[in-house]
Design a protein around this motif. Sequence first.
Motif, PDB file in Angstrom:
ATOM      1  N   TRP A 219      10.611   2.067   0.432  1.00  0.00           N
ATOM      2  CA  TRP A 219       9.817   1.157  -0.407  1.00  0.00           C
ATOM      3  C   TRP A 219       8.435   1.733  -0.669  1.00  0.00           C
ATOM      4  O   TRP A 219       7.921   1.668  -1.799  1.00  0.00           O
ATOM      5  CB  TRP A 219       9.707  -0.196   0.299  1.00  0.00           C
ATOM      6  N   TRP A 220       7.821   2.327   0.337  1.00  0.00           N
ATOM      7  CA  TRP A 220       6.511   2.961   0.167  1.00  0.00           C
ATOM      8  C   TRP A 220       6.605   4.117  -0.819  1.00  0.00           C
ATOM      9  O   TRP A 220       5.718   4.297  -1.663  1.00  0.00           O
ATOM     10  CB  TRP A 220       5.988   3.448   1.523  1.00  0.00           C
ATOM     11  N   MET A 221       7.681   4.906  -0.742  1.00  0.00           N
ATOM     12  CA  MET A 221       7.870   6.002  -1.697  1.00  0.00           C
ATOM     13  C   MET A 221       8.033   5.460  -3.104  1.00  0.00           C
ATOM     14  O   MET A 221       7.504   6.040  -4.069  1.00  0.00           O
ATOM     15  CB  MET A 221       9.094   6.847  -1.309  1.00  0.00           C
TER      16      MET A 221
ATOM     17  N   ARG B 164       6.795   2.733  -4.441  1.00  0.00           N
ATOM     18  CA  ARG B 164       5.493   2.344  -4.991  1.00  0.00           C
ATOM     19  C   ARG B 164       4.593   3.552  -5.227  1.00  0.00           C
ATOM     20  O   ARG B 164       3.881   3.617  -6.240  1.00  0.00           O
ATOM     21  CB  ARG B 164       4.807   1.356  -4.045  1.00  0.00           C
ATOM     22  N   THR B 165       4.617   4.520  -4.335  1.00  0.00           N
ATOM     23  CA  THR B 165       3.757   5.692  -4.491  1.00  0.00           C
ATOM     24  C   THR B 165       4.161   6.515  -5.696  1.00  0.00           C
ATOM     25  O   THR B 165       3.307   6.926  -6.503  1.00  0.00           O
ATOM     26  CB  THR B 165       3.817   6.560  -3.218  1.00  0.00           C
ATOM     27  N   VAL B 166       5.459   6.760  -5.843  1.00  0.00           N
ATOM     28  CA  VAL B 166       5.937   7.587  -6.960  1.00  0.00           C
ATOM     29  C   VAL B 166       5.649   6.922  -8.293  1.00  0.00           C
ATOM     30  O   VAL B 166       5.100   7.537  -9.219  1.00  0.00           O
ATOM     31  CB  VAL B 166       7.443   7.872  -6.798  1.00  0.00           C
ATOM     32  N   TYR B 167       6.003   5.649  -8.414  1.00  0.00           N
ATOM     33  CA  TYR B 167       5.819   4.994  -9.710  1.00  0.00           C
ATOM     34  C   TYR B 167       4.347   4.725 -10.019  1.00  0.00           C
ATOM     35  O   TYR B 167       3.957   4.724 -11.192  1.00  0.00           O
ATOM     36  CB  TYR B 167       6.642   3.715  -9.775  1.00  0.00           C
ATOM     37  N   LEU B 168       3.558   4.499  -9.006  1.00  0.00           N
ATOM     38  CA  LEU B 168       2.131   4.351  -9.262  1.00  0.00           C
ATOM     39  C   LEU B 168       1.544   5.656  -9.795  1.00  0.00           C
ATOM     40  O   LEU B 168       0.698   5.647 -10.688  1.00  0.00           O
ATOM     41  CB  LEU B 168       1.402   3.934  -7.980  1.00  0.00           C
ATOM     42  N   SER B 169       2.014   6.782  -9.268  1.00  0.00           N
ATOM     43  CA  SER B 169       1.524   8.081  -9.751  1.00  0.00           C
ATOM     44  C   SER B 169       1.987   8.362 -11.175  1.00  0.00           C
ATOM     45  O   SER B 169       1.308   9.067 -11.923  1.00  0.00           O
ATOM     46  CB  SER B 169       1.995   9.197  -8.816  1.00  0.00           C
TER      47      SER B 169
ATOM     48  N   GLY C  58      13.162  -5.631  -2.514  1.00  0.00           N
ATOM     49  CA  GLY C  58      12.413  -6.808  -2.106  1.00  0.00           C
ATOM     50  C   GLY C  58      11.638  -6.640  -0.819  1.00  0.00           C
ATOM     51  O   GLY C  58      11.941  -5.794  -0.003  1.00  0.00           O
ATOM     52  N   ARG C  59      10.598  -7.455  -0.675  1.00  0.00           N
ATOM     53  CA  ARG C  59       9.759  -7.589   0.515  1.00  0.00           C
ATOM     54  C   ARG C  59       9.653  -6.333   1.389  1.00  0.00           C
ATOM     55  O   ARG C  59      10.132  -6.282   2.520  1.00  0.00           O
ATOM     56  CB  ARG C  59      10.229  -8.761   1.369  1.00  0.00           C
ATOM     57  N   ARG C  60       9.068  -5.289   0.835  1.00  0.00           N
ATOM     58  CA  ARG C  60       8.757  -4.066   1.572  1.00  0.00           C
ATOM     59  C   ARG C  60       9.980  -3.366   2.144  1.00  0.00           C
ATOM     60  O   ARG C  60       9.935  -2.759   3.216  1.00  0.00           O
ATOM     61  CB  ARG C  60       7.727  -4.373   2.675  1.00  0.00           C
ATOM     62  N   ILE C  61      11.080  -3.437   1.403  1.00  0.00           N
ATOM     63  CA  ILE C  61      12.297  -2.709   1.748  1.00  0.00           C
ATOM     64  C   ILE C  61      12.785  -1.994   0.492  1.00  0.00           C
ATOM     65  O   ILE C  61      12.783  -2.563  -0.603  1.00  0.00           O
ATOM     66  CB  ILE C  61      13.403  -3.656   2.268  1.00  0.00           C
ATOM     67  N   GLY C  62      13.210  -0.749   0.655  1.00  0.00           N
ATOM     68  CA  GLY C  62      13.708   0.007  -0.476  1.00  0.00           C
ATOM     69  C   GLY C  62      14.802   0.966  -0.067  1.00  0.00           C
ATOM     70  O   GLY C  62      15.113   1.128   1.115  1.00  0.00           O
ATOM     71  N   VAL C  63      15.394   1.620  -1.063  1.00  0.00           N
ATOM     72  CA  VAL C  63      16.380   2.677  -0.846  1.00  0.00           C
ATOM     73  C   VAL C  63      16.035   3.825  -1.779  1.00  0.00           C
ATOM     74  O   VAL C  63      15.543   3.610  -2.888  1.00  0.00           O
ATOM     75  CB  VAL C  63      17.819   2.185  -1.097  1.00  0.00           C
TER      76      VAL C  63
END
Length: 478
Positions: free
Chosen positions: A388-390, A392-397, A369-374
């Motif tokens: 969280w950035w990883m 989104r980046t990985v799944y977008l790719s 949630g809200r720009r937090i990930g593990v």
Amino acid sequence: MIARVTRRPRQKRIVILGGGFGGVYAAMRLEKLLARESAVEICLVSRDNFFLFTPMLHEVAASDLEITNIVNPLRKLLHKVEVLVGDVHQIDLSAKRVLISRGFRNHPQQIGYDHLVIALGSVTNFYNLPGIAEFAVPMKSLSDAIRLRAQILRHLEEANSECNPTDRQALLTFVVAGGGFAGVETVAALNDFVRHALPFYPNLCEEMLRVMLVHSGPVILPELGQSLGRYAQKVLARRGVEIRFNTRVKSMTEENVSLVDGLSIPTRNLVWTAGAVPSPLIFSLPCPKEQGRLLVNQFLQVPDWPNVWAVGDCAFVPDIRNPGKSHPRTAQHAIREGNVVAQNIAAVLLRRPLKSFSFKTIGLLASIGRRIGVARIFGFNFSGFFAWWMWRTVYLSKLPGLDKKFRVAFDWTLDLLFPKDVCAVYDFDHRRDFDHQRHARNTLWNNRGYQVTARQPLQLTMGDGLTRTDLLRAERYG
């Protein structure tokens, strides 16, 4: 009358059952490997005419993404593969044919094959618990995500005009069963969505909201280890999510959810992510099985059936590096399994050596949630904004289609700038909506021409025809 698909003389036919990660990536790989082989035809049978990118399913439910942005038309992905949209009803391994039904009229059709790839995936397992299949919302398909989003918004609308505090609390209590990836990502997205939507409802406030995660173990996200699991727990708790450990859902009624530890939760919202089993067709096949899944060898072949292969959630794929264990049922493994099974089928047709399947998990990521990930990548743990950035980046790719990548990135950008959309435009299915059924049952007309809906049995009086305590909503008719 059953239609038969006749094969061209001397052509080899490869039939792939299932339009998930394993089946679609096998078809894409076969299309490339056998592009110059005119004597081979490939057929993919799928229930839908699109490929669903399931890692982003919870973002559709939380109104972060438009529904068509995480699906790709199969005919757009597969240019030389025959796509048949239908349901698989029977697999006859001895006769080498498959029986499917197509279209709204369920027209039966038999398909013969020389090589068969079984990639039927899994279905939600409700464990025959009372009321779960009837009232809970699973998170397995695109229609599930659409239904969940619509139910959330419908219950917010109803709670905003509800004058009974008990009924309002039940409408605003959301329970998610299952502390794995699907459950944690769903409860985090749901929690953000509901809290961001509350300002649009003047009669509601955050103190009325209750979001709960029910997990059977001591730590959520056990695949990531205790450290990241506890971090995720702290983040969710800080954001208002209540977590119940070491317990399970026992049953559900129209009014509440019961847990095995005796707790009864007044709610009308249960999201079920606590179990999956292989497709029921797997159990009818005369093949060896392990843990309910088709047992395959290191080449992804089904023993005793050399031209039958299996990949994905319905297959027990042995880990040759760890004898006795199987590879995890994740999207990254299914993709690699699809590629390897395609190479091995091509190798059989071209008389080449087969390739053993072996793959080590690259990493596991979860959005909480809200720009937090593990995340755990190559054995290293990451948390917070970078994880969280990883994610989104990985799944977008990994999302197929350049146009879909741009659409998703654009949706994410808009989500940073504007509030979430609270239009329930996809609320079209009331067949399993017990609120709608009860509304129909309890709608009566009083003697002054008002349409009245009551949650409890109506008590008629000589005056208005209803007591005030039973009248919850009334609108002038005529």
